[in-house]
Design a protein around this motif. Structure first.
Motif, PDB file in Angstrom:
ATOM      1  N   ASP A 191     -10.464  27.217  15.941  1.00  0.00           N
ATOM      2  CA  ASP A 191     -10.015  28.608  15.945  1.00  0.00           C
ATOM      3  C   ASP A 191      -8.633  28.665  15.295  1.00  0.00           C
ATOM      4  N   VAL A 192      -8.542  29.339  14.171  1.00  0.00           N
ATOM      5  CA  VAL A 192      -7.268  29.466  13.458  1.00  0.00           C
ATOM      6  C   VAL A 192      -6.992  30.948  13.229  1.00  0.00           C
ATOM      7  N   PRO A 193      -6.325  31.602  14.171  1.00  0.00           N
ATOM      8  CA  PRO A 193      -6.059  33.041  14.012  1.00  0.00           C
ATOM      9  C   PRO A 193      -4.999  33.297  12.955  1.00  0.00           C
ATOM     10  N   ALA A 194      -4.984  34.513  12.450  1.00  0.00           N
ATOM     11  CA  ALA A 194      -3.943  34.898  11.491  1.00  0.00           C
ATOM     12  C   ALA A 194      -2.605  34.988  12.211  1.00  0.00           C
ATOM     13  N   GLU A 195      -1.531  34.565  11.536  1.00  0.00           N
ATOM     14  CA  GLU A 195      -0.185  34.649  12.099  1.00  0.00           C
ATOM     15  C   GLU A 195       0.273  36.109  12.098  1.00  0.00           C
ATOM     16  N   GLY A 196       0.802  36.576  13.219  1.00  0.00           N
ATOM     17  CA  GLY A 196       1.324  37.942  13.271  1.00  0.00           C
ATOM     18  C   GLY A 196       2.711  38.029  12.647  1.00  0.00           C
ATOM     19  N   ARG A 197       3.016  39.162  12.059  1.00  0.00           N
ATOM     20  CA  ARG A 197       4.339  39.374  11.469  1.00  0.00           C
ATOM     21  C   ARG A 197       5.183  40.247  12.364  1.00  0.00           C
ATOM     22  N   ARG A 198       6.436  39.855  12.550  1.00  0.00           N
ATOM     23  CA  ARG A 198       7.337  40.589  13.422  1.00  0.00           C
ATOM     24  C   ARG A 198       8.016  41.724  12.662  1.00  0.00           C
ATOM     25  N   GLU A 199       8.459  42.679  13.412  1.00  0.00           N
ATOM     26  CA  GLU A 199       9.144  43.818  12.804  1.00  0.00           C
ATOM     27  C   GLU A 199      10.433  43.348  12.129  1.00  0.00           C
ATOM     28  N   GLY A 200      10.665  43.816  10.943  1.00  0.00           N
ATOM     29  CA  GLY A 200      11.865  43.443  10.199  1.00  0.00           C
ATOM     30  C   GLY A 200      11.658  42.312   9.217  1.00  0.00           C
ATOM     31  N   GLU A 201      10.550  41.561   9.345  1.00  0.00           N
ATOM     32  CA  GLU A 201      10.272  40.491   8.400  1.00  0.00           C
ATOM     33  C   GLU A 201       9.768  41.089   7.092  1.00  0.00           C
ATOM     34  N   ARG A 202      10.301  40.591   5.992  1.00  0.00           N
ATOM     35  CA  ARG A 202       9.930  41.105   4.675  1.00  0.00           C
ATOM     36  C   ARG A 202       9.710  39.939   3.721  1.00  0.00           C
ATOM     37  N   PHE A 203       8.810  40.136   2.764  1.00  0.00           N
ATOM     38  CA  PHE A 203       8.491  39.103   1.785  1.00  0.00           C
ATOM     39  C   PHE A 203       9.718  38.704   0.973  1.00  0.00           C
ATOM     40  N   VAL A 204      10.532  39.683   0.602  1.00  0.00           N
ATOM     41  CA  VAL A 204      11.712  39.394  -0.217  1.00  0.00           C
ATOM     42  C   VAL A 204      12.649  38.440   0.508  1.00  0.00           C
ATOM     43  N   ARG A 205      12.892  38.704   1.781  1.00  0.00           N
ATOM     44  CA  ARG A 205      13.827  37.863   2.519  1.00  0.00           C
ATOM     45  C   ARG A 205      13.220  36.512   2.896  1.00  0.00           C
ATOM     46  N   GLU A 206      11.966  36.533   3.327  1.00  0.00           N
ATOM     47  CA  GLU A 206      11.361  35.303   3.828  1.00  0.00           C
ATOM     48  C   GLU A 206      10.936  34.344   2.718  1.00  0.00           C
ATOM     49  N   VAL A 207      10.687  34.882   1.523  1.00  0.00           N
ATOM     50  CA  VAL A 207      10.209  34.028   0.434  1.00  0.00           C
ATOM     51  C   VAL A 207      11.144  34.076  -0.775  1.00  0.00           C
ATOM     52  N   LEU A 208      11.314  35.260  -1.369  1.00  0.00           N
ATOM     53  CA  LEU A 208      12.062  35.356  -2.622  1.00  0.00           C
ATOM     54  C   LEU A 208      13.527  34.974  -2.470  1.00  0.00           C
ATOM     55  N   LYS A 209      14.126  35.231  -1.310  1.00  0.00           N
ATOM     56  CA  LYS A 209      15.526  34.872  -1.079  1.00  0.00           C
ATOM     57  C   LYS A 209      15.670  33.551  -0.328  1.00  0.00           C
ATOM     58  N   ASN A 210      14.569  32.864  -0.143  1.00  0.00           N
ATOM     59  CA  ASN A 210      14.567  31.555   0.511  1.00  0.00           C
ATOM     60  C   ASN A 210      14.756  30.500  -0.583  1.00  0.00           C
ATOM     61  N   ARG A 211      15.977  29.970  -0.719  1.00  0.00           N
ATOM     62  CA  ARG A 211      16.311  29.088  -1.837  1.00  0.00           C
ATOM     63  C   ARG A 211      15.407  27.859  -1.898  1.00  0.00           C
ATOM     64  N   GLU A 212      15.226  27.186  -0.769  1.00  0.00           N
ATOM     65  CA  GLU A 212      14.412  25.973  -0.768  1.00  0.00           C
ATOM     66  C   GLU A 212      12.962  26.281  -1.151  1.00  0.00           C
ATOM     67  N   ALA A 213      12.441  27.371  -0.602  1.00  0.00           N
ATOM     68  CA  ALA A 213      11.062  27.740  -0.911  1.00  0.00           C
ATOM     69  C   ALA A 213      10.883  28.037  -2.393  1.00  0.00           C
ATOM     70  N   MET A 214      11.822  28.760  -2.990  1.00  0.00           N
ATOM     71  CA  MET A 214      11.690  29.126  -4.395  1.00  0.00           C
ATOM     72  C   MET A 214      11.857  27.914  -5.309  1.00  0.00           C
ATOM     73  N   LEU A 215      12.728  26.979  -4.939  1.00  0.00           N
ATOM     74  CA  LEU A 215      12.840  25.747  -5.724  1.00  0.00           C
ATOM     75  C   LEU A 215      11.525  24.968  -5.684  1.00  0.00           C
ATOM     76  N   LEU A 216      10.898  24.917  -4.519  1.00  0.00           N
ATOM     77  CA  LEU A 216       9.614  24.230  -4.385  1.00  0.00           C
ATOM     78  C   LEU A 216       8.520  24.942  -5.187  1.00  0.00           C
ATOM     79  N   ILE A 217       8.563  26.254  -5.189  1.00  0.00           N
ATOM     80  CA  ILE A 217       7.574  27.040  -5.940  1.00  0.00           C
ATOM     81  C   ILE A 217       7.741  26.824  -7.444  1.00  0.00           C
ATOM     82  N   TRP A 218       8.986  26.845  -7.933  1.00  0.00           N
ATOM     83  CA  TRP A 218       9.216  26.601  -9.361  1.00  0.00           C
ATOM     84  C   TRP A 218       8.905  25.149  -9.732  1.00  0.00           C
ATOM     85  N   GLY A 219       9.226  24.227  -8.827  1.00  0.00           N
ATOM     86  CA  GLY A 219       8.884  22.828  -9.081  1.00  0.00           C
ATOM     87  C   GLY A 219       7.380  22.643  -9.218  1.00  0.00           C
ATOM     88  N   TYR A 220       6.632  23.331  -8.379  1.00  0.00           N
ATOM     89  CA  TYR A 220       5.176  23.259  -8.444  1.00  0.00           C
ATOM     90  C   TYR A 220       4.660  23.865  -9.743  1.00  0.00           C
TER      91      TYR A 220
END
Length: 407
Positions: A191-220
């Motif tokens: 059983d693998v349920p979908a992760e719920g998103r909390r109020e205030g979480e946004r894609f821009v902040r959690e991904v696009l402004k996440n330096r380590e994540a974006m470096l990993l994405i560009w590296g890939y």
């Protein structure tokens, strides 16, 4: 809870890996037959590369869609439905692709269907395994992909001389439905349920402004340019090496496919060994080392045509190992850098950029072959510049990974 998660290779992971092996058979169906298809379908190098590119574009688009969908529905549901759709589309490609245009459309549809079978698999593993053993688990998952590629090329190498591309396609394109069956049995109690998103979480902040994540994405992204371009054209390159030594066309194509399958076995070894090593030595160290070696190989490999086959294969083995060795580490590191509620979205963005680059690379490679071998449709003798173009992506991956702060 972390203490309840899996920490070692077990029957659950074995089932996911076996499913991935079967699913991987279709990825190399076309690449193995390029030397034969260029003659029978009268294709230029650019046209031959564009079919691979169409597949990669379809794959990239569907990866974004299915990855984002998995955040809202369930990685398990998306994974299984995508596997089933892939099986149906793959058989359609095997039975109906008979020229450049039909192959372009049908192989692109296969890519569109396959998009829910990769990132969702990584999400399933991230849900089931603790961080201290996640590199190992993702490594085995990606190693299974390499195993599928190797088996596909080996089967193609046997089928091409016996029944041409039609038999080769039919054998390898039967894999995804078998993969769906194995995955359905493996995940029936998971059983693998979908992760719920909390109020205030946004894609821009959690991904696009996440330096380590974006470096990993560009590296890939840079990594995929090099890796997918190499995978798409290496069977044809080895066929050209064999043809220079006097092998007949159809047997050169079959032998080239079989020899390339050995490279994918090196990728298999690289995936689980480097994934496991990154759990102990750190993600960054392993990624930088692998990217540096693969870049050097890209600049050398294409110029080895005409050298003894043993030298070509030795350099190719190192190339195959290093170009895939950082792949599971990049995936494991991203799961640790992004919140679970946005992991699918982050993997989707990574897939859009990474497989977008992968879609362009085979076509650019083929165009460079045409440019550097004027008047030699399908009978290329100069390969160095095309492989050098892949090395540019390797350099980008190396520089991006070197900027990571994490160990």
């Amino acid at each position: 809870m972390e203490k309840h998660r899996r920490t070692r290779f077990d029957m659950w992971l074995a089932g996911i890996c076996v499913s991935r092996v079967f699913n991987g058979l279709v990825f190399m169906s076309y690449a193995a037959a390029i030397p034969v298809l260029q003659r029978e379908w009268q294709m230029t190098g650019a046209q031959a590369g564009s079919i691979s590119s169409g597949f990669q574009i379809g794959y990239a688009i569907s990866l974004v869609f299915f990855s984002s969908l998995a955040d809202r529905v369930s990685p398990k549901k998306v994974y299984l439905w995508s596997l089933f759709a892939s099986g149906v589309c793959a058989l359609g490609f095997a039975l109906l692709a008979r020229d450049f245009y039909s192959a372009m459309v049908l192989y692109t549809l296969v890519g569109l269907a396959l998009g829910g079978t990769y990132t969702t698999g990584v999400m399933l593993i991230a849900h089931e395994f603790s961080e201290r053993s996640r590199g190992m688990a993702v490594g085995f998952f990606i190693a299974s992909t390499s195993c599928g590629y190797a088996v596909s090329l080996a089967l193609s190498g046997l089928a091409l001389p016996l029944g041409g591309y039609r038999l080769s396609f039919l054998v390898t394109c039967s894999g995804p439905l078998l993969g769906w069956l194995v995955a359905s049995l493996t995940l029936r109690h998971t059983d693998v349920p979908a992760e719920g998103r909390r109020e205030g979480e946004r894609f821009v902040r959690e991904v696009l402004k996440n330096r380590e994540a974006m470096l990993l994405i560009w590296g890939y992204t840079f990594h995929n340019w090099e890796l997918q371009g190499m995978w798409a054209w290496t069977p044809a390159f080895l066929s050209a090496c064999l043809a220079l030594n006097g092998a007949q066309d159809i047997y050169a194509a079959g032998s080239g496919a079989r020899l390339t399958s050995m490279f994918h076995l090196m990728g298999l070894l690289a995936s689980f060994s480097m994934g496991t090593l990154s759990d102990r030595w750190g993600r960054k160290r392993v990624m930088v080392a692998m990217a540096g070696i693969s870049t050097a190989c890209s600049f050398v490999f294409g110029w080895t045509i005409g050298l003894p086959l043993a030298i070509v294969m030795a350099i190719g083995a190192v190339y195959a190992f290093s170009s895939l060795g950082d792949s599971p580490v990049l995936s494991a590191a991203l799961t640790e850098s992004v919140k679970g509620s946005y992991l699918g979205a982050a993997l989707g963005l990574r897939s859009l950029l990474g497989f977008g680059a992968a879609a362009i690379a085979p076509m650019v490679f083929g165009a460079i072959l045409d440019w550097t071998n004027p008047g030699q449709k399908g009978a290329y003798t100069t390969w160095g510049w095309a492989f050098t173009a892949l090395g540019v992506g390797g350099m980008g991956a190396l520089m991006t990974m070197a900027k990571l702060k994490r160990n």
